[in-house]
Structures are given as C-alpha cells and as structure tokens.
Scaffold this motif. Structure first.
Motif, PDB file in Angstrom:
ATOM      1  N   GLY A 213       0.805  -1.215   0.000  1.00  0.00           N
ATOM      2  CA  GLY A 213       0.000   0.000   0.000  1.00  0.00           C
ATOM      3  C   GLY A 213       0.839   1.266   0.000  1.00  0.00           C
ATOM      4  O   GLY A 213       2.049   1.249   0.246  1.00  0.00           O
ATOM      5  N   ASP A 214       0.167   2.385  -0.262  1.00  0.00           N
ATOM      6  CA  ASP A 214       0.836   3.686  -0.304  1.00  0.00           C
ATOM      7  C   ASP A 214       0.005   4.701   0.488  1.00  0.00           C
ATOM      8  O   ASP A 214      -0.636   5.578  -0.075  1.00  0.00           O
ATOM      9  CB  ASP A 214       0.997   4.147  -1.751  1.00  0.00           C
ATOM     10  CG  ASP A 214       1.769   5.450  -1.876  1.00  0.00           C
ATOM     11  OD1 ASP A 214       2.419   5.856  -0.891  1.00  0.00           O
ATOM     12  OD2 ASP A 214       1.710   6.075  -2.954  1.00  0.00           O
ATOM     13  N   PRO A 215       0.010   4.583   1.827  1.00  0.00           N
ATOM     14  CA  PRO A 215      -0.803   5.493   2.645  1.00  0.00           C
ATOM     15  C   PRO A 215      -0.193   6.890   2.724  1.00  0.00           C
ATOM     16  O   PRO A 215       0.976   7.104   2.381  1.00  0.00           O
ATOM     17  CB  PRO A 215      -0.784   4.819   4.010  1.00  0.00           C
ATOM     18  CG  PRO A 215       0.552   4.143   4.045  1.00  0.00           C
ATOM     19  CD  PRO A 215       0.788   3.648   2.650  1.00  0.00           C
ATOM     20  N   ASP A 216      -1.003   7.812   3.213  1.00  0.00           N
ATOM     21  CA  ASP A 216      -0.491   9.161   3.482  1.00  0.00           C
ATOM     22  C   ASP A 216       0.337   9.178   4.759  1.00  0.00           C
ATOM     23  O   ASP A 216       1.280   9.964   4.870  1.00  0.00           O
ATOM     24  CB  ASP A 216      -1.670  10.141   3.626  1.00  0.00           C
ATOM     25  CG  ASP A 216      -2.507  10.218   2.368  1.00  0.00           C
ATOM     26  OD1 ASP A 216      -1.988  10.692   1.345  1.00  0.00           O
ATOM     27  OD2 ASP A 216      -3.683   9.792   2.402  1.00  0.00           O
TER      28      ASP A 216
ATOM     29  N   HIS B 264       7.131  10.940   0.719  1.00  0.00           N
ATOM     30  CA  HIS B 264       6.023  11.860   0.995  1.00  0.00           C
ATOM     31  C   HIS B 264       5.233  11.487   2.245  1.00  0.00           C
ATOM     32  O   HIS B 264       4.394  12.266   2.707  1.00  0.00           O
ATOM     33  CB  HIS B 264       5.061  11.903  -0.200  1.00  0.00           C
ATOM     34  CG  HIS B 264       4.292  10.624  -0.410  1.00  0.00           C
ATOM     35  ND1 HIS B 264       4.817   9.562  -1.122  1.00  0.00           N
ATOM     36  CD2 HIS B 264       3.063  10.228   0.010  1.00  0.00           C
ATOM     37  CE1 HIS B 264       3.929   8.578  -1.144  1.00  0.00           C
ATOM     38  NE2 HIS B 264       2.861   8.954  -0.456  1.00  0.00           N
ATOM     39  N   GLN B 265       5.481  10.322   2.805  1.00  0.00           N
ATOM     40  CA  GLN B 265       4.654   9.816   3.897  1.00  0.00           C
ATOM     41  C   GLN B 265       5.071  10.381   5.256  1.00  0.00           C
ATOM     42  O   GLN B 265       6.229  10.731   5.471  1.00  0.00           O
ATOM     43  CB  GLN B 265       4.716   8.285   3.919  1.00  0.00           C
ATOM     44  CG  GLN B 265       4.129   7.645   2.667  1.00  0.00           C
ATOM     45  CD  GLN B 265       4.449   6.163   2.555  1.00  0.00           C
ATOM     46  OE1 GLN B 265       5.458   5.684   3.082  1.00  0.00           O
ATOM     47  NE2 GLN B 265       3.588   5.430   1.875  1.00  0.00           N
ATOM     48  N   TYR B 266       4.093  10.426   6.157  1.00  0.00           N
ATOM     49  CA  TYR B 266       4.303  10.887   7.530  1.00  0.00           C
ATOM     50  C   TYR B 266       4.245   9.691   8.488  1.00  0.00           C
ATOM     51  O   TYR B 266       3.651   8.659   8.168  1.00  0.00           O
ATOM     52  CB  TYR B 266       3.226  11.888   7.938  1.00  0.00           C
ATOM     53  CG  TYR B 266       3.453  13.308   7.469  1.00  0.00           C
ATOM     54  CD1 TYR B 266       3.627  14.346   8.390  1.00  0.00           C
ATOM     55  CD2 TYR B 266       3.475  13.635   6.109  1.00  0.00           C
ATOM     56  CE1 TYR B 266       3.808  15.662   7.976  1.00  0.00           C
ATOM     57  CE2 TYR B 266       3.663  14.943   5.683  1.00  0.00           C
ATOM     58  CZ  TYR B 266       3.827  15.949   6.622  1.00  0.00           C
ATOM     59  OH  TYR B 266       4.017  17.252   6.212  1.00  0.00           O
ATOM     60  N   ALA B 267       4.838   9.888   9.652  1.00  0.00           N
ATOM     61  CA  ALA B 267       4.754   8.905  10.736  1.00  0.00           C
ATOM     62  C   ALA B 267       4.109   9.574  11.937  1.00  0.00           C
ATOM     63  O   ALA B 267       4.500  10.674  12.333  1.00  0.00           O
ATOM     64  CB  ALA B 267       6.136   8.377  11.102  1.00  0.00           C
ATOM     65  N   ILE B 268       3.116   8.892  12.513  1.00  0.00           N
ATOM     66  CA  ILE B 268       2.406   9.383  13.692  1.00  0.00           C
ATOM     67  C   ILE B 268       2.535   8.317  14.774  1.00  0.00           C
ATOM     68  O   ILE B 268       2.291   7.141  14.518  1.00  0.00           O
ATOM     69  CB  ILE B 268       0.914   9.616  13.379  1.00  0.00           C
ATOM     70  CG1 ILE B 268       0.746  10.533  12.168  1.00  0.00           C
ATOM     71  CG2 ILE B 268       0.177  10.177  14.589  1.00  0.00           C
ATOM     72  CD1 ILE B 268      -0.648  10.496  11.569  1.00  0.00           C
TER      73      ILE B 268
ATOM     74  N   HIS C 134       8.294  15.206   9.027  1.00  0.00           N
ATOM     75  CA  HIS C 134       7.204  14.275   8.740  1.00  0.00           C
ATOM     76  C   HIS C 134       6.868  13.387   9.936  1.00  0.00           C
ATOM     77  O   HIS C 134       6.265  12.327   9.766  1.00  0.00           O
ATOM     78  CB  HIS C 134       7.557  13.395   7.533  1.00  0.00           C
ATOM     79  CG  HIS C 134       7.408  14.102   6.227  1.00  0.00           C
ATOM     80  ND1 HIS C 134       7.429  13.440   5.015  1.00  0.00           N
ATOM     81  CD2 HIS C 134       7.220  15.407   5.922  1.00  0.00           C
ATOM     82  CE1 HIS C 134       7.279  14.302   4.030  1.00  0.00           C
ATOM     83  NE2 HIS C 134       7.154  15.510   4.564  1.00  0.00           N
ATOM     84  N   VAL C 135       7.223  13.827  11.131  1.00  0.00           N
ATOM     85  CA  VAL C 135       6.952  13.033  12.335  1.00  0.00           C
ATOM     86  C   VAL C 135       6.033  13.809  13.268  1.00  0.00           C
ATOM     87  O   VAL C 135       6.305  14.966  13.606  1.00  0.00           O
ATOM     88  CB  VAL C 135       8.252  12.655  13.068  1.00  0.00           C
ATOM     89  CG1 VAL C 135       7.941  11.948  14.388  1.00  0.00           C
ATOM     90  CG2 VAL C 135       9.121  11.755  12.193  1.00  0.00           C
ATOM     91  N   LEU C 136       4.944  13.160  13.669  1.00  0.00           N
ATOM     92  CA  LEU C 136       4.035  13.698  14.673  1.00  0.00           C
ATOM     93  C   LEU C 136       4.090  12.757  15.867  1.00  0.00           C
ATOM     94  O   LEU C 136       3.839  11.559  15.734  1.00  0.00           O
ATOM     95  CB  LEU C 136       2.600  13.775  14.149  1.00  0.00           C
ATOM     96  CG  LEU C 136       2.366  14.518  12.827  1.00  0.00           C
ATOM     97  CD1 LEU C 136       0.884  14.509  12.481  1.00  0.00           C
ATOM     98  CD2 LEU C 136       2.898  15.928  12.901  1.00  0.00           C
ATOM     99  N   GLY C 137       4.436  13.293  17.017  1.00  0.00           N
ATOM    100  CA  GLY C 137       4.486  12.491  18.231  1.00  0.00           C
ATOM    101  C   GLY C 137       3.348  12.861  19.144  1.00  0.00           C
ATOM    102  O   GLY C 137       2.909  14.011  19.184  1.00  0.00           O
ATOM    103  N   GLY C 138       2.864  11.889  19.883  1.00  0.00           N
ATOM    104  CA  GLY C 138       1.738  12.168  20.757  1.00  0.00           C
ATOM    105  C   GLY C 138       1.691  11.249  21.955  1.00  0.00           C
ATOM    106  O   GLY C 138       2.541  10.373  22.132  1.00  0.00           O
ATOM    107  N   THR C 139       0.695  11.480  22.769  1.00  0.00           N
ATOM    108  CA  THR C 139       0.447  10.653  23.946  1.00  0.00           C
ATOM    109  C   THR C 139      -1.044  10.384  24.023  1.00  0.00           C
ATOM    110  O   THR C 139      -1.856  11.226  23.629  1.00  0.00           O
ATOM    111  CB  THR C 139       0.894  11.371  25.226  1.00  0.00           C
ATOM    112  OG1 THR C 139       0.153  12.598  25.379  1.00  0.00           O
ATOM    113  CG2 THR C 139       2.380  11.700  25.173  1.00  0.00           C
TER     114      THR C 139
END
Length: 327
Positions: A70-73, A98-102, A122-127
């Motif tokens: 696959g080719d996700p966003d 082009h892809q991001y990591a969450i 392209h990195v979103l970090g969260g809790t």
C-alpha cells in the motif's frame, strides 16, 4: 486520507478501527505477530467489544510486512518499544518520501528510531490517555464509553503544517479527542511521567487504577515520583507540558474518573509473562536525570523491582529445586 497502522495490538486496533468505522477513513494494518494476523484472516476481521459488552466483528485489512504494497499518506505506529526497531526494519521497503509517521507509543526511545526512516518534518508524536485491552489475537476491548479518553499530538518540528491540521481533524472525527501542542519533548515526557506512576505501581501490586487512587498513600507515592521526574527533566533542560500539580491531577482524573476498572498495559504484559517497557518509562527518567547530574533514585529502584518481578514470573522453580536437591 489513507492511514496504515503498524502494530495491530490494543491501541493500534483502537485507532485504526475508529478511524475506519467512525471517521470513514481508509485504513490498513500491518503486524509481524503471526497469531494476530492469522486469527484476523481466519475470522474475517477483529472482534471489538466495549467494556466487555457488544462484541462484534469488524472487517479489517491486515498484512505481514513482507506482503504489504500500500501507499498510505501516513503510518500510525503502535509497537512495543522493544519490538519497534524490528518492525521498522521489516517495513522499510514500503516507506516513501512523501509519507508521515504518527506515534503515540508509551515510553521514550522510539522517536530516534523513527527518525532513521522519517525526517523530523514528517513526524508527529503524541500521547494517549485512552484505555484498551487486547484480550487475545483478533479480540480487542475498548475501555470506556464512546468518545472516552484524550490525546496530545505535536509535530517534531513544533510547527503545525497543513498535514498536521488534517490529522487533527481526522482524529477528531474518530472521537480520539486530540489536543494539538507545540512542545514536542515536554508533551511526550508528561505521559512518561504519568505512566511511571500509574503503570508501574498498579503492575507491581496487581491492582486497577481505581484501586490505586483510592489508596490513602496514592498521593504521597505519586507526588514523590512526579517530583523526581520533573527534577530530572529540569536538570536536562526539558520543560514539561504540565505543571507538577497538573500532572498529579491528571493521575487523579484518569485513575478515579476515566478508567477506574482498568489494568494498565504494563500489568497486561506482566500478567502474560511478556517483557515490560519499564526501561523506557521509569528507566528513561532515571537515565535522563543521571546524564545531567540528578539521581532519580526512586524511579531506578522501581525499575529494578519490576525486573525482579519479571524474573520471578518466568523463573523455573521446578528446575531450580531439582538442581538444589541434586547438589
């Protein structure tokens, strides 16, 4: 938007299923745990319940890393800290520029690994203060009423671009209740501090979060661990998202009001004789402080107690007894 979840465990399934079922997004799942993939394939999806009730089958698309094309966003990454590097290595062949990591993984140490494959931009970090239990392969239980739980999310650059805002919109539509912040490390360390109290102590004494917060010593224990964690972070120049008092109030609210019947994920690992993430939680706090001249001794003591409990869970007493008698 098209999301692919790496790690179809409890939290990966919750995020992916809600994005698919509630927000209407296209979602794929990738996992390298054979029992999970085989079970979901054989039963045609994952069984989802809420607080042990209304169990129903949700069809999902799940693949092993070597099968996925696959080719996700964006990828939503929910692996155990100990298995993250292996998962990223196995999945690297389908990552694209082009892809991001969450990620909203527990503990710390994962961002450095993710940055080997995704740039900071392209990195979103969260809790996530969202309780979920994996009962077994292909069987997940969402704890709390629909819409329960909250999460924080922050771009690693601390500057929210259009993609970040779209992710927040999608997560809102999925009832994940995201809060966009602008303090990346402080956001992540606030959850590490929370987990260093609730996860570790509930696991050591095999109690629910509600039982813990009802104890007359809960506040004293919590504040001691919170104070040490904040002092370690201050020594390292890290400004946490919350104040010490706000962190304690978060422990109270989540334990007493939001998830009083929940056993934290560390307890779930311990009870199934799996390694815990204590080195990435209490251990990480100790190492951060130690590197900057502050000794978070209580956190280090708890880390070693958890490892002792892990050892006791897997110790072969019969073999040991036989060896002693054979002397």
């Amino acid at each position: 938007m098209h999301y692919t979840v790496l790690g179809a465990g409890a939290m990966g399934l919750r995020y992916g299923v809600l994005l698919q079922e509630v927000a209407g997004m296209k979602v794929d799942f990738v996992d390298n745990w054979d029992p999970e993939v085989d079970t979901i394939h054989s039963q045609g999806g994952v069984f989802v319940s809420r607080d042990g009730e209304d169990k129903h089958l949700v069809p999902i698309n799940i693949y092993r890393p070597e099968e996925y094309t696959g080719d996700p966003d964006a990828y939503i990454i929910f692996c155990k800290q100990m298995g993250l590097q292996k998962m990223l290595t196995e999945c690297a062949h389908f990552f694209k520029p082009h892809q991001y990591a969450i990620t909203c993984m527990n503990g710390m140490g994962h961002i450095e690994k993710i940055n080997q494959y995704f740039p900071q931009e392209h990195v979103l970090g969260g809790t996530a203060l969202i309780a979920t239990v994996l009962n077994g392969p292909g069987d997940v239980d969402f704890i709390g009423r629909p819409g329960a739980g909250t999460m924080n999310i922050c771009p690693q650059t601390e500057v929210a671009d259009d993609f970040t805002h779209q992710v927040v919109t999608d997560f809102q539509a999925a009832h994940l209740n995201p809060n966009l912040t602008d303090n990346f490390v402080g956001t992540l360390m606030a959850k590490v501090t929370f987990n260093s109290v609730v996860n570790t102590l509930c696991t050591m004494f095999e109690i629910t979060m509600g039982e813990f917060i009802a104890s007359p010593v809960a506040e004293k224990l919590s504040r001691q661990l919170i104070d040490e964690a904040y002092s370690a972070c201050e020594a390292a120049g890290i400004q946490l998202l919350n104040t010490r008092e706000e962190e304690w109030q978060s422990v109270v609210h989540v334990s007493r009001d939001a998830n009083p019947l929940h056993y934290p994920s560390m307890y779930q690992d311990m009870s199934k004789n799996r390694p815990t993430e204590v080195d990435y939680i209490n251990g990480y706090i100790y190492e951060v402080g130690h590197a900057h001249g502050f000794e978070a001794t209580t956190h280090n003591f708890l880390r070693n107690l958890v490892h002792l409990a892990e050892f006791g869970k897997t110790f072969d007493m019969d073999a040991f007894r036989a060896a002693v008698l054979a002397r």
